[in-house]
Design a protein around this motif. Structure first.
Motif, mmCIF file in Angstrom:
data_model
loop_
_atom_site.group_PDB
_atom_site.id
_atom_site.type_symbol
_atom_site.label_atom_id
_atom_site.label_comp_id
_atom_site.label_asym_id
_atom_site.label_seq_id
_atom_site.Cartn_x
_atom_site.Cartn_y
_atom_site.Cartn_z
ATOM 1 N N MET A 101 6.972 3.484 16.755
ATOM 2 C CA MET A 101 6.865 3.480 15.299
ATOM 3 C C MET A 101 7.130 2.074 14.761
ATOM 4 O O MET A 101 8.007 1.361 15.249
ATOM 5 N N ARG A 102 6.389 1.695 13.756
ATOM 6 C CA ARG A 102 6.539 0.381 13.134
ATOM 7 C C ARG A 102 7.028 0.560 11.707
ATOM 8 O O ARG A 102 6.497 1.395 10.962
ATOM 9 N N ARG A 103 8.042 -0.205 11.332
ATOM 10 C CA ARG A 103 8.577 -0.123 9.970
ATOM 11 C C ARG A 103 8.080 -1.312 9.151
ATOM 12 O O ARG A 103 8.150 -2.458 9.605
ATOM 13 N N LEU A 104 7.608 -1.012 7.937
ATOM 14 C CA LEU A 104 7.113 -2.041 7.034
ATOM 15 C C LEU A 104 7.732 -1.842 5.659
ATOM 16 O O LEU A 104 7.828 -0.707 5.173
ATOM 17 N N ARG A 105 8.135 -2.945 5.056
ATOM 18 C CA ARG A 105 8.615 -2.906 3.677
ATOM 19 C C ARG A 105 7.532 -3.487 2.770
ATOM 20 O O ARG A 105 7.016 -4.577 3.033
ATOM 21 N N VAL A 106 7.209 -2.754 1.716
ATOM 22 C CA VAL A 106 6.157 -3.158 0.788
ATOM 23 C C VAL A 106 6.780 -3.447 -0.575
ATOM 24 O O VAL A 106 7.518 -2.613 -1.112
ATOM 25 N N LEU A 107 6.477 -4.606 -1.122
ATOM 26 C CA LEU A 107 6.892 -4.961 -2.478
ATOM 27 C C LEU A 107 5.637 -5.325 -3.260
ATOM 28 O O LEU A 107 4.945 -6.287 -2.932
ATOM 29 N N HIS A 108 5.338 -4.530 -4.279
ATOM 30 C CA HIS A 108 4.115 -4.693 -5.078
ATOM 31 C C HIS A 108 4.532 -4.905 -6.531
ATOM 32 O O HIS A 108 5.035 -3.991 -7.176
ATOM 33 N N ARG A 109 4.325 -6.126 -7.029
ATOM 34 C CA ARG A 109 4.752 -6.461 -8.392
ATOM 35 C C ARG A 109 3.528 -6.820 -9.244
ATOM 36 O O ARG A 109 2.704 -7.642 -8.843
ATOM 37 N N THR A 110 3.430 -6.201 -10.426
ATOM 38 C CA THR A 110 2.363 -6.480 -11.385
ATOM 39 C C THR A 110 2.998 -6.878 -12.711
ATOM 40 O O THR A 110 3.864 -6.172 -13.224
ATOM 41 N N VAL A 111 2.563 -8.011 -13.260
ATOM 42 C CA VAL A 111 3.108 -8.519 -14.518
ATOM 43 C C VAL A 111 1.972 -8.722 -15.510
ATOM 44 O O VAL A 111 0.999 -9.431 -15.224
#
Length: 287
Positions: A1-11
């Motif tokens: 299993m692979r762990r990924l952190r996603v940060l998606h910012r919209t301004v």
């Protein structure tokens, strides 16, 4: 299993005061076999006076918010931690003719064989697809060749299209971005009676050797998936000429982009101008 952190910012920044802002977001990664959502949060600034979470007809998670405080800047940030396993190889690969769904073998998949309105399946797309689907060919072999052909025949050019650009225009111009190539692949499969769906999410990109990852360098991504009897769906990505693997984070799926846009909304303002800035970072997380 692979762990990924996603940060998606919209301004969003507006030239005048916004008195009210309604938004709906598809920013929550899905849960299914092979993808597990470990944590998730959506933050909105200014703080909404009303917010709720629901599920659409395709099982995607939607986030609704209403900001009533006056503002000139709106920021929406989605942060997720997901665990992804490499997809297993199909045990039995049918011919592409055997993979056409019907009321008996895949009633829920039949919807994904239908064309859109206005139509995307033009004669030129049908003829282009047919080259990869001779009689009796194994389905995934045909899809792989089609994926490679789109990757080879079409040029990726950022900004060359918009979300409203039609497949016919992409086909004629021979250029586009990931969502265009996904939609072209979908139209090709549907022209052959196959079920295909649009997938929205993220792709973890690996930096060149010796280089550090650049925060915000990743972007939202789009690919497609083809249905197999037994209700299996196999993702394929014409933009990168490959089948989806454990670098792909799935947020939502539908018949087209319009079913799962990352953000859409309505504002009340006299502002004549606005800007939008989007940054996405997909980073591996070590155990």
């Amino acid at each position: 299993m692979r762990r990924l952190r996603v940060l998606h910012r919209t301004v969003y920044v507006y030239s005048d005061v916004v008195s009210s802002s309604y938004g709906r977001a598809y920013l929550t990664p899905r849960e299914f076999q092979g993808q597990h959502l470990l944590s998730h949060d959506i933050r909105v600034d200014p703080i909404p006076s009303d917010r709720s979470v629901g599920t659409d007809v395709y099982g995607n998670t939607t986030f609704y918010f209403h900001v009533t405080a006056e503002h000139r800047r709106l920021e929406v940030t989605g942060e997720s931690l997901v665990e992804i396993a490499p997809p297993p190889a199909p045990e039995d690969q049918p011919t592409w003719e055997q993979a056409r769904p019907n009321a008996g073998n895949g009633p829920l998949a039949v919807e994904f064989t239908l064309d859109l309105t206005p139509p995307e399946i033009i004669p030129e797309v049908t003829a282009y697809a047919a080259e990869s689907f001779p009689p009796g060919r194994p389905l995934l072999e045909a899809v792989k060749e089609l994926t490679t052909r789109i990757h080879t025949d079409f040029t990726y050019e950022s900004g060359s299209t918009t979300v409203s650009t039609r497949v016919a225009d992409v086909f004629a111009d021979r250029r586009g971005v990931c969502q265009d190539f996904a939609r072209l692949g979908i139209a090709c499969l549907r022209s052959q009676g196959l079920a295909a769906r649009y997938v929205s999410g993220y792709l973890a990109t690996d930096p060149p050797p010796g280089k550090e990852r650049m925060v915000g360098a990743d972007a939202t991504h789009a690919w497609a998936a083809v249905w197999l009897p037994g209700d299996d769906w196999i993702g394929f990505d014409p933009t990168n000429d490959q089948f989806a693997d454990d670098r792909y984070v799935t947020v939502g799926w539908g018949r087209d982009y319009a079913d799962v846009p990352p953000l859409r909304g309505i504002i009340y303002t006299d502002a004549k101008e606005s800007t939008i800035t989007v940054s996405v970072d997909v980073a591996p997380v070590e155990d």
